[in-house]
Design an enzyme around this catalytic site. Sequence first.
Site, PDB file in Angstrom:
ATOM      1  N   CYS A 112       5.136  36.160  24.894  1.00 46.21           N
ATOM      2  CA  CYS A 112       6.533  35.786  24.728  1.00 46.21           C
ATOM      3  C   CYS A 112       6.604  34.268  24.664  1.00 46.21           C
ATOM      4  O   CYS A 112       7.700  33.646  24.477  1.00 46.21           O
ATOM      5  CB  CYS A 112       7.372  36.537  25.724  1.00 46.21           C
ATOM      6  SG  CYS A 112       7.506  38.100  25.626  1.00 46.21           S
ATOM      7  N   HIS A 280      13.524  32.182  26.828  1.00 46.40           N
ATOM      8  CA  HIS A 280      13.081  33.736  26.195  1.00 46.40           C
ATOM      9  C   HIS A 280      13.970  34.526  26.441  1.00 46.40           C
ATOM     10  O   HIS A 280      14.530  34.900  27.684  1.00 46.40           O
ATOM     11  CB  HIS A 280      11.657  34.033  26.694  1.00 46.40           C
ATOM     12  CG  HIS A 280      11.146  35.006  26.261  1.00 46.40           C
ATOM     13  ND1 HIS A 280      11.198  35.284  24.739  1.00 46.40           N
ATOM     14  CD2 HIS A 280      10.722  36.277  26.765  1.00 46.40           C
ATOM     15  CE1 HIS A 280      10.553  36.746  24.919  1.00 46.40           C
ATOM     16  NE2 HIS A 280      10.470  37.282  25.780  1.00 46.40           N
ATOM     17  N   ASN A 310      14.119  42.317  22.485  1.00 42.73           N
ATOM     18  CA  ASN A 310      13.004  41.176  22.802  1.00 42.73           C
ATOM     19  C   ASN A 310      12.138  40.829  21.350  1.00 42.73           C
ATOM     20  O   ASN A 310      11.457  41.752  21.234  1.00 42.73           O
ATOM     21  CB  ASN A 310      12.137  41.572  23.944  1.00 42.73           C
ATOM     22  CG  ASN A 310      11.303  40.577  24.357  1.00 42.73           C
ATOM     23  OD1 ASN A 310      10.834  39.751  23.552  1.00 42.73           O
ATOM     24  ND2 ASN A 310      10.373  40.878  25.352  1.00 42.73           N
TER      25      ASN A 310
HETATM   26  N1  ACO Z   1      16.907  54.880  29.771  1.00 39.60           N
HETATM   27  C1  ACO Z   1      17.387  55.369  30.921  1.00 39.60           C
HETATM   28  N2  ACO Z   1      16.516  55.374  32.092  1.00 39.60           N
HETATM   29  C2  ACO Z   1      15.525  54.613  32.128  1.00 39.60           C
HETATM   30  C3  ACO Z   1      15.143  54.009  31.060  1.00 39.60           C
HETATM   31  C4  ACO Z   1      15.681  53.925  29.816  1.00 39.60           C
HETATM   32  N3  ACO Z   1      15.377  53.524  28.621  1.00 39.60           N
HETATM   33  N4  ACO Z   1      13.973  53.267  31.388  1.00 39.60           N
HETATM   34  C5  ACO Z   1      13.704  53.487  32.531  1.00 39.60           C
HETATM   35  N5  ACO Z   1      14.714  54.347  33.163  1.00 39.60           N
HETATM   36  C6  ACO Z   1      14.937  54.862  34.524  1.00 39.60           C
HETATM   37  C7  ACO Z   1      13.528  55.079  35.258  1.00 39.60           C
HETATM   38  O1  ACO Z   1      12.867  56.193  34.954  1.00 39.60           O
HETATM   39  C8  ACO Z   1      14.122  55.136  36.805  1.00 39.60           C
HETATM   40  O2  ACO Z   1      14.572  56.181  36.965  1.00 39.60           O
HETATM   41  P1  ACO Z   1      14.464  56.820  38.433  1.00 39.60           P
HETATM   42  O3  ACO Z   1      15.274  56.034  39.451  1.00 39.60           O
HETATM   43  O4  ACO Z   1      14.728  58.280  38.501  1.00 39.60           O
HETATM   44  O5  ACO Z   1      12.904  56.720  38.663  1.00 39.60           O
HETATM   45  C9  ACO Z   1      15.454  54.081  36.716  1.00 39.60           C
HETATM   46  O6  ACO Z   1      15.661  54.077  35.363  1.00 39.60           O
HETATM   47  C10 ACO Z   1      15.200  52.347  37.207  1.00 39.60           C
HETATM   48  O7  ACO Z   1      13.736  52.157  36.410  1.00 39.60           O
HETATM   49  P2  ACO Z   1      13.385  50.718  36.822  1.00 39.60           P
HETATM   50  O8  ACO Z   1      11.975  50.727  36.136  1.00 39.60           O
HETATM   51  O9  ACO Z   1      13.489  50.314  38.267  1.00 39.60           O
HETATM   52  O10 ACO Z   1      14.561  49.786  35.920  1.00 39.60           O
HETATM   53  P3  ACO Z   1      14.896  48.242  36.015  1.00 39.60           P
HETATM   54  O11 ACO Z   1      16.342  48.180  36.511  1.00 39.60           O
HETATM   55  O12 ACO Z   1      13.690  47.552  36.576  1.00 39.60           O
HETATM   56  O13 ACO Z   1      14.751  47.892  34.228  1.00 39.60           O
HETATM   57  C11 ACO Z   1      13.379  46.850  32.487  1.00 39.60           C
HETATM   58  C12 ACO Z   1      13.557  48.142  33.731  1.00 39.60           C
HETATM   59  C13 ACO Z   1      14.443  46.977  31.594  1.00 39.60           C
HETATM   60  C14 ACO Z   1      11.959  47.188  32.139  1.00 39.60           C
HETATM   61  C15 ACO Z   1      13.373  45.686  33.610  1.00 39.60           C
HETATM   62  O14 ACO Z   1      12.570  45.966  34.757  1.00 39.60           O
HETATM   63  C16 ACO Z   1      12.954  44.581  32.811  1.00 39.60           C
HETATM   64  O15 ACO Z   1      13.199  44.245  31.721  1.00 39.60           O
HETATM   65  N6  ACO Z   1      11.853  43.763  33.173  1.00 39.60           N
HETATM   66  C17 ACO Z   1      11.304  42.588  32.643  1.00 39.60           C
HETATM   67  C18 ACO Z   1      10.438  42.906  31.508  1.00 39.60           C
HETATM   68  C19 ACO Z   1      10.001  41.810  30.655  1.00 39.60           C
HETATM   69  O16 ACO Z   1       9.930  40.864  30.914  1.00 39.60           O
HETATM   70  N7  ACO Z   1       9.045  42.143  29.686  1.00 39.60           N
HETATM   71  C20 ACO Z   1       8.828  40.633  29.025  1.00 39.60           C
HETATM   72  C21 ACO Z   1       7.600  40.694  29.063  1.00 39.60           C
HETATM   73  S1  ACO Z   1       7.282  41.198  27.165  1.00 39.60           S
HETATM   74  C22 ACO Z   1       6.061  40.226  26.868  1.00 39.60           C
HETATM   75  O17 ACO Z   1       5.479  39.285  27.261  1.00 39.60           O
HETATM   76  C23 ACO Z   1       5.442  40.666  25.419  1.00 39.60           C
END
Ligand code: ACO
Length: 357
Positions: A112, A280, A310
């Site tokens: 990224c 980003h 992304n």
């Molecule tokens: N649809 C529905 N529910 C989902 C989904 C989905 N797509 N994905 C996860 N959930 C559920 C989980 O299972 C969890 O359920 P539970 O509470 O029953 O266990 C709940 O939603 C909450 O999950 P979290 O992982 O805590 O969700 P969060 O709010 O943290 O969002 C996310 C997850 C979107 C991945 C977020 O943390 C994020 O975007 N983080 C940053 C990622 C990032 O920066 N990536 C970039 C680097 S990429 C690179 O360098 C190539």
Amino acid sequence: MGSVIAGTGMYVPDNVVTNHDLARIMDTSDEWITTRTGVKERRFADRGVGASDLAIEASHRALDAAGVGPSEVDVVVTATMTPDYMAPGIAGLVQEGLGLGHIAAFDLRQQCSGFLYGLDLADSLLTSARGEVALVVGAEVHAGFQPWSEASWQAVLGDGGSEIPREDYERNSRYRSWSVIFGDGAGAMVLRKSDNDVEGVLASSLHTDGASFELIMVPGVGSKSRPYVSSEQIEADTHLPVMDGGGLYRRAVRLMPEAARAVATKAGISLEDIDLIVAHQANDRITEGVRRQFKMDPQKVPSNIGGYGNTTAGTLPILFHELREAGRVNPGSLICFAAFGAGAHYGALLYREPESP
Ligand code: ACO
């Protein structure tokens, strides 16, 4: 003596996949994806199309916009984490595809932050007299690492009528936390050396936090494995990314602003003087976190993740291109590019748009 951006271009594939399309192949919803990430839809390339193909399209557009012919480019920097092949990278394919002649062409593996690192490298090359014109391009085809079966692909790209097997639905749901975020796309910039030291690239502050390496990675398919790819690895899905979304989020909202502050200090400017932070696009909540840190008008930290997801190395040049096209980048505008991503590589770069083209 910074380099100036003489032209920009972008290219995204035609296939649009909405959150509703994804909800047909996994346990997710438009509501969850929108509120947790800001993504509404993303693009995916057709089978047989690689990152180099998108990079070449975006580069053609940037070269046209800059009024620069292939023979005028002195160096190419390509950034991608999804190269067409395991090796070599895409720089040679882009150099050949654009007919640039036997010039220097580099691949960067900064995910990224790849485009940000590329911009800084290209600027350093131009300012150290290695050439007059550089092409920097970030391109990704994430479609290849989606865990989806052919039936799943048909369901998301088709008319919505097809049902997928239960086991496919369950498998897709296991990987929903990262698979809904990514999309395909490419963006390019043509940089031209400038003799004016109050415009163009003013300063950069690039960093790496290797202790965060495992927060997002593809654990299989590499030189630590013998052989580097095997049916056992594929069976165990180690060719797919593993991601600690929360860990990434917490670091991104802290480290991108930290890098932006560091680069502003380096350049001797105040954060209030910045007209746009081009950050980003990994998650809209991260962009919101950056806005909160700086108590900035949301307009100054724009987002386009809703339309593309992304696109990793593609996000900065795509967003900047769209802002320029929309008339949001004016003569004299002070822009801060900032990124955080796998590695974990992060940083910021300050750029002043020239007063005259
Ligand atoms: N649809 C529905 N529910 C989902 C989904 C989905 N797509 N994905 C996860 N959930 C559920 C989980 O299972 C969890 O359920 P539970 O509470 O029953 O266990 C709940 O939603 C909450 O999950 P979290 O992982 O805590 O969700 P969060 O709010 O943290 O969002 C996310 C997850 C979107 C991945 C977020 O943390 C994020 O975007 N983080 C940053 C990622 C990032 O920066 N990536 C970039 C680097 S990429 C690179 O360098 C190539």
